[in-house]
Design an enzyme around this catalytic site. Structure first.
Site, PDB file in Angstrom:
ATOM      1  N   HIS A 106      -7.464  -0.818  -1.449  1.00 45.36           N
ATOM      2  CA  HIS A 106      -6.857  -0.453  -0.173  1.00 45.36           C
ATOM      3  C   HIS A 106      -7.715  -0.916   1.004  1.00 45.36           C
ATOM      4  CE1 HIS A 106      -3.756   1.644   2.000  1.00 45.36           C
ATOM      5  NE2 HIS A 106      -4.631   2.404   2.632  1.00 45.36           N
TER       6      HIS A 106
ATOM      7  N   SER B  94      -3.003   0.068   6.719  1.00 45.78           N
ATOM      8  CA  SER B  94      -2.473   1.332   6.235  1.00 45.78           C
ATOM      9  C   SER B  94      -1.515   1.924   7.275  1.00 45.78           C
ATOM     10  CB  SER B  94      -3.638   2.269   5.884  1.00 45.78           C
ATOM     11  OG  SER B  94      -3.238   3.317   5.049  1.00 45.78           O
TER      12      SER B  94
ATOM     13  N   ASP C 165      -4.849  -2.099  -5.230  1.00 45.44           N
ATOM     14  CA  ASP C 165      -4.673  -1.008  -4.264  1.00 45.44           C
ATOM     15  C   ASP C 165      -4.082   0.215  -4.974  1.00 45.44           C
ATOM     16  OD1 ASP C 165      -3.919   0.731  -2.183  1.00 45.44           O
ATOM     17  OD2 ASP C 165      -3.382  -0.918  -0.841  1.00 45.44           O
TER      18      ASP C 165
END
Length: 291
Positions: A272, A139, A244
């Site tokens: 995610h 991320s 995701d």
């Protein structure tokens, strides 16, 4: 004959006891093995702040784990700290400034906060006296890893990133607005961060992050680090969970297209947090790529 019979029994006894010993701190017994399997933590001064990190393993290959927004080593990478090969790798998970136990100071978001994190991450590993490192970035940590690889190419050996993007679109802004209010997060996602920070700091910092990441949308092409992607020289594996909800597929295709020689691996059921949900699969994928 009697002597020959004793050795296998003694060996079996040692094998039976070894899992127990790994859970009991015995610094006087086989210190190298104890260090190799234990997770130690400390803080060191880097660029005017004290950065917290966790470390495990005894391998020659140094690997830095870079967490996501509001993340820390303990909240974001428990399965990696526990299970990545400790003979092959020395694994370090850091808490970026203002996150986890790298406080004070409180987290802030100047326009160059990703570049600042990239410099902090590289300088931390240099303070810890690693000559070269590989990066596992999730991320925001994936964005930080991309910037570090572009700006410090001789220092970064290999890189695995997932859940990252190089620019911000209107669609992204709508997604970010959807996570701005942490009271609407699932309890499973919210509770570890609430326990780490307290509700007020957690909620306030998330709001500040959303406002800050949305500012990139107003830059040309929504640029975060797209201009740096051609400078990445290290072998790069991009992993994407096809379910995701935070990072649309077009971001992944853009990274794959613009990071020269990168590989793309899709996980059909991954979301995610694919490295947590499918930890064994992810760890094997990362280990195979890094070796």
């Amino acid at each position: 004959m009697a002597t020959a019979a004793v050795h296998p029994a003694a060996l079996r006894l040692r094998l039976l006891l070894s899992p127990l010993k790994s859970r009991i701190p015995e610094p006087q017994t086989k210190p190298a093995a104890a260090f190799g399997t234990a997770v130690t933590s400390a803080k060191v001064a880097v660029n005017g702040v004290h950065l917290h990190y966790q470390r495990t393993g005894e391998g020659e290959h140094a690997v830095l784990l870079l967490p996501g927004m509001l993340g820390s080593g303990s909240t974001d990478f428990a399965p990696q700290l526990q299970s990545l090969n400790k003979k092959r790798f020395t694994v370090v998970a850091w808490d970026p400034r203002g996150y986890g136990k790298s406080r004070p100071p409180d987290r802030d978001f100047p326009p160059d906060f990703f570049e600042r994190d990239a410099k902090d991450a590289v300088d931390l590993m240099k303070v810890l006296q690693f000559k070269q490192v590989s990066l596992l970035g999730w991320s925001d940590g994936g964005i930080t890893a991309l910037i570090a690889a572009a700006k410090y190419p001789s220092y970064i050996h290999k890189m695995v990133i997932w859940g990252a993007n190089a620019y911000v679109t209107e669609e992204d802004s709508r997604i970010y607005q959807g996570i701005r209010d942490v009271s609407k997060w699932s309890e499973k996602t919210r509770k570890p961060l609430e326990a780490l920070y307290g509700y007020d700091y957690f909620a306030k910092t998330c709001e500040k992050w959303v406002d800050s990441i949305n500012q990139f949308k107003h830059l040309p092409d929504g640029n975060i680090c797209r201009h740096l992607l051609p400078l990445v020289q290290c072998p790069t594996l991009i992993v994407h969970g096809e379910k995701d909800p935070l990072v649309p597929r077009f971001h992944v295709d853009f990274l794959h297209q613009h990071v020269k020689g990168s590989r793309l691996h899709l996980m059909p059921e991954g979301k995610h947090n694919l490295h947590l949900r499918f930890a064994n699969e992810f760890n094997k994928l990362a280990e195979d790529f890094l070796q």
